[in-house]
Scaffold this motif. Sequence first.
Motif, PDB file in Angstrom:
ATOM      1  N   ALA A  88       6.307  10.052 -10.200  1.00 62.05           N
ATOM      2  CA  ALA A  88       7.352  10.026 -10.870  1.00 62.05           C
ATOM      3  C   ALA A  88       8.467   8.993  -9.838  1.00 62.05           C
ATOM      4  N   THR A  89       8.127   9.090  -8.469  1.00 61.04           N
ATOM      5  CA  THR A  89       9.151   8.258  -7.710  1.00 61.04           C
ATOM      6  C   THR A  89       8.667   6.735  -7.779  1.00 61.04           C
ATOM      7  N   ARG A  90       7.366   6.582  -7.724  1.00 64.51           N
ATOM      8  CA  ARG A  90       6.605   5.328  -7.971  1.00 64.51           C
ATOM      9  C   ARG A  90       7.258   4.775  -9.410  1.00 64.51           C
ATOM     10  N   ARG A  91       7.324   5.586 -10.542  1.00 61.89           N
ATOM     11  CA  ARG A  91       7.965   4.925 -11.661  1.00 61.89           C
ATOM     12  C   ARG A  91       9.329   4.680 -11.778  1.00 61.89           C
ATOM     13  N   ASN A  92      10.163   5.438 -10.986  1.00 59.20           N
ATOM     14  CA  ASN A  92      11.859   5.147 -10.830  1.00 59.20           C
ATOM     15  C   ASN A  92      11.705   3.976 -10.077  1.00 59.20           C
ATOM     16  N   LEU A  93      11.218   3.586  -8.911  1.00 58.20           N
ATOM     17  CA  LEU A  93      11.196   2.547  -8.056  1.00 58.20           C
ATOM     18  C   LEU A  93      11.017   1.407  -8.814  1.00 58.20           C
ATOM     19  N   LEU A  94       9.965   1.462  -9.671  1.00 65.07           N
ATOM     20  CA  LEU A  94       9.447   0.315 -10.345  1.00 65.07           C
ATOM     21  C   LEU A  94      10.501  -0.157 -11.540  1.00 65.07           C
ATOM     22  N   LEU A  95      11.185   0.984 -12.027  1.00 61.70           N
ATOM     23  CA  LEU A  95      12.064   0.765 -13.101  1.00 61.70           C
ATOM     24  C   LEU A  95      13.320  -0.042 -12.448  1.00 61.70           C
ATOM     25  N   LEU A  96      13.686   0.610 -11.103  1.00 60.34           N
ATOM     26  CA  LEU A  96      14.799   0.300 -10.612  1.00 60.34           C
ATOM     27  C   LEU A  96      14.631  -1.181 -10.119  1.00 60.34           C
ATOM     28  N   PHE A  97      13.487  -1.659  -9.717  1.00 61.34           N
ATOM     29  CA  PHE A  97      13.272  -3.114  -9.224  1.00 61.34           C
ATOM     30  C   PHE A  97      13.406  -3.964 -10.690  1.00 61.34           C
ATOM     31  N   LYS A 144       0.901  -1.134   0.286  1.00 60.38           N
ATOM     32  CA  LYS A 144       0.010   0.123   0.019  1.00 60.38           C
ATOM     33  C   LYS A 144       0.796   1.280   0.197  1.00 60.38           C
ATOM     34  N   VAL A 145       2.022   1.239   0.572  1.00 59.49           N
ATOM     35  CA  VAL A 145       2.738   2.201   0.730  1.00 59.49           C
ATOM     36  C   VAL A 145       3.238   2.833  -0.590  1.00 59.49           C
ATOM     37  N   PHE A 146       3.238   2.038  -1.844  1.00 61.18           N
ATOM     38  CA  PHE A 146       3.636   2.645  -2.893  1.00 61.18           C
ATOM     39  C   PHE A 146       2.610   3.561  -3.497  1.00 61.18           C
ATOM     40  N   SER A 147       1.224   3.195  -3.227  1.00 62.63           N
ATOM     41  CA  SER A 147       0.277   4.339  -3.688  1.00 62.63           C
ATOM     42  C   SER A 147       0.485   5.614  -3.157  1.00 62.63           C
ATOM     43  N   THR A 148       1.128   5.959  -1.936  1.00 61.12           N
ATOM     44  CA  THR A 148       1.013   7.018  -1.471  1.00 61.12           C
ATOM     45  C   THR A 148       2.326   7.921  -2.009  1.00 61.12           C
ATOM     46  N   TRP A 154      17.104   4.873 -18.230  1.00 61.45           N
ATOM     47  CA  TRP A 154      15.635   5.437 -18.083  1.00 61.45           C
ATOM     48  C   TRP A 154      15.375   5.997 -16.716  1.00 61.45           C
ATOM     49  N   ILE A 155      16.326   5.795 -15.780  1.00 67.00           N
ATOM     50  CA  ILE A 155      15.777   5.903 -14.307  1.00 67.00           C
ATOM     51  C   ILE A 155      16.371   7.673 -14.085  1.00 67.00           C
ATOM     52  N   GLN A 156      15.538   8.060 -13.393  1.00 63.35           N
ATOM     53  CA  GLN A 156      15.702   9.445 -13.082  1.00 63.35           C
ATOM     54  C   GLN A 156      16.273   9.472 -11.526  1.00 63.35           C
ATOM     55  N   TYR A 216      21.950   0.889  -5.738  1.00 62.92           N
ATOM     56  CA  TYR A 216      20.934   0.526  -5.700  1.00 62.92           C
ATOM     57  C   TYR A 216      20.433   0.814  -4.162  1.00 62.92           C
ATOM     58  N   SER A 217      21.018   0.342  -3.205  1.00 68.23           N
ATOM     59  CA  SER A 217      20.424   0.537  -2.106  1.00 68.23           C
ATOM     60  C   SER A 217      20.385   2.233  -1.670  1.00 68.23           C
ATOM     61  N   THR A 218      21.196   2.921  -2.215  1.00 67.07           N
ATOM     62  CA  THR A 218      21.460   4.384  -1.912  1.00 67.07           C
ATOM     63  C   THR A 218      20.194   4.903  -2.464  1.00 67.07           C
ATOM     64  N   LEU A 219      20.020   4.687  -3.783  1.00 70.75           N
ATOM     65  CA  LEU A 219      18.867   4.936  -4.458  1.00 70.75           C
ATOM     66  C   LEU A 219      17.640   4.718  -3.923  1.00 70.75           C
ATOM     67  N   VAL A 220      17.299   3.538  -3.248  1.00 73.93           N
ATOM     68  CA  VAL A 220      16.090   3.143  -2.678  1.00 73.93           C
ATOM     69  C   VAL A 220      15.819   4.086  -1.540  1.00 73.93           C
ATOM     70  N   VAL A 221      16.847   4.185  -0.769  1.00 77.90           N
ATOM     71  CA  VAL A 221      16.938   4.997   0.480  1.00 77.90           C
ATOM     72  C   VAL A 221      16.390   6.464   0.037  1.00 77.90           C
ATOM     73  N   ASP A 222      16.974   6.958  -0.980  1.00 79.25           N
ATOM     74  CA  ASP A 222      16.819   8.508  -1.288  1.00 79.25           C
ATOM     75  C   ASP A 222      15.423   8.516  -1.941  1.00 79.25           C
ATOM     76  N   LEU A 223      14.850   7.584  -2.207  1.00 78.16           N
ATOM     77  CA  LEU A 223      13.480   7.738  -2.725  1.00 78.16           C
ATOM     78  C   LEU A 223      12.487   7.286  -1.707  1.00 78.16           C
TER      79      LEU A 223
END
Length: 411
Positions: free
Chosen positions: A10-19, A2-6, A186-188, A122-129
């Motif tokens: 742009a943040t959600r798109r970057n996280l999904l692409l990163l995944f 559910k946290v991703f819906s909040t 494509w990750i921003q 990857y870890s740093t990007l996840v925490v940043d986002l």
Amino acid sequence: MKVFSTLEPATRRNLLLLFAVGLLFWASLAALLPTLPLYIRDVGGTKSQIGVVMGAFAVGLLLFRPWLGQLADRRGRQVVLLIGLVAAAIAPLGYLVTQSMPLLIAVRAFHGLSIAAFTTAYSTLVVDLSPPSNRGEVIGYMSLVNPVGVAIGPAIGGFLQEWAGYTPLFLLSTGLGVVGFVGALWIQAPVPVAQPIASTSKTTLWRLLWSPRLRTPTLTLMLAGMAFGVLSTFVPLFIQEAGVNLNAGLFYTAAAVASFSVRLLTGRASDRHGRGRFITLGLLLYAVTMLLLWSARSTDVFLLAGLLEGAGIGIFLPLMIALVADRSEAHERGRVFSLCVGGFDLGIAIAGPTLGLFAEQIGYRGLFGLSSGLVFLSVIVFVTQSSKTLSQSLRFAFGEGRDFYALPHGK
């Protein structure tokens, strides 16, 4: 989830692409998990040589992590992410073209650059986002790339090697890295946070590592890394030596399934109830895994050990990353992750060549008994040294006290 819906779109798109990129990266690496030790043996490697070649992976990790951490803070996380994917694509071709032990050691060390770069970025990007209030939950979900990739990779890699040989296997590993590289373009990524000029000095880096807030996580990761190095290097060979009718890839698949399952739950729970109790639980499960492998003589016991190993590492690693994130500031996060997780790399580097020599004397079974002692030692270190005093450490490690080293801003 559910946290991703909040999150903002742009943040959600970057996280999904990163995944997605993370899945491709880990599948590329994991395809070689059950097969590379066998390849080294088939081209003439002894038990100790197998340990040296496999352990050389961590040499690349150790050499490049500090520099890559600084690069991630200074030039941005995406640059370092792309470096990791390029190395992941090139290294399998190196295995393909050589059967010389010195050259295989060099290729394996270069391959270590891939995980040093990718995991730091990857870890740093996840925490940043991630929003700080849900940091553990987002890290837990995003860390699923590891168990899912490690579930897919060994199953495909083991089957492909048996069916078509080593050449298609190495080409597959390269192809996955190339596709991941294209996706990462494509990750921003967020703009790096400005940092004090003095913080880039080598003295400051090591003072940072030895600070009370980071010293215990690093030492705990190193001890656990030694056990992980034994497990990732010698499980396929041990299964064959034990005469058990089991594809080694299935051991890693069982571990990945368990790791996937626990990560869905523990990240969110740690945001609410603290990191300590879950890190302690993960380490204990990992210690029990090593004891099971020490006594394993049947398919069922190997698969049970795989499940417990996945659960242990699936709890321990993501929440240790969350703990380190809680204790670091944004401008130093790349260096902090590179140095602290470097403790895990150092453990792997020690395990391959050093404990591989013990394999000649005590056998693979004895190695896993020795590894169980290392993990129990890591439990003692974490439980007694994770806070400012012994009583505070015990309370934090068993979920009854707060983390006194967590930064209040933690952003």
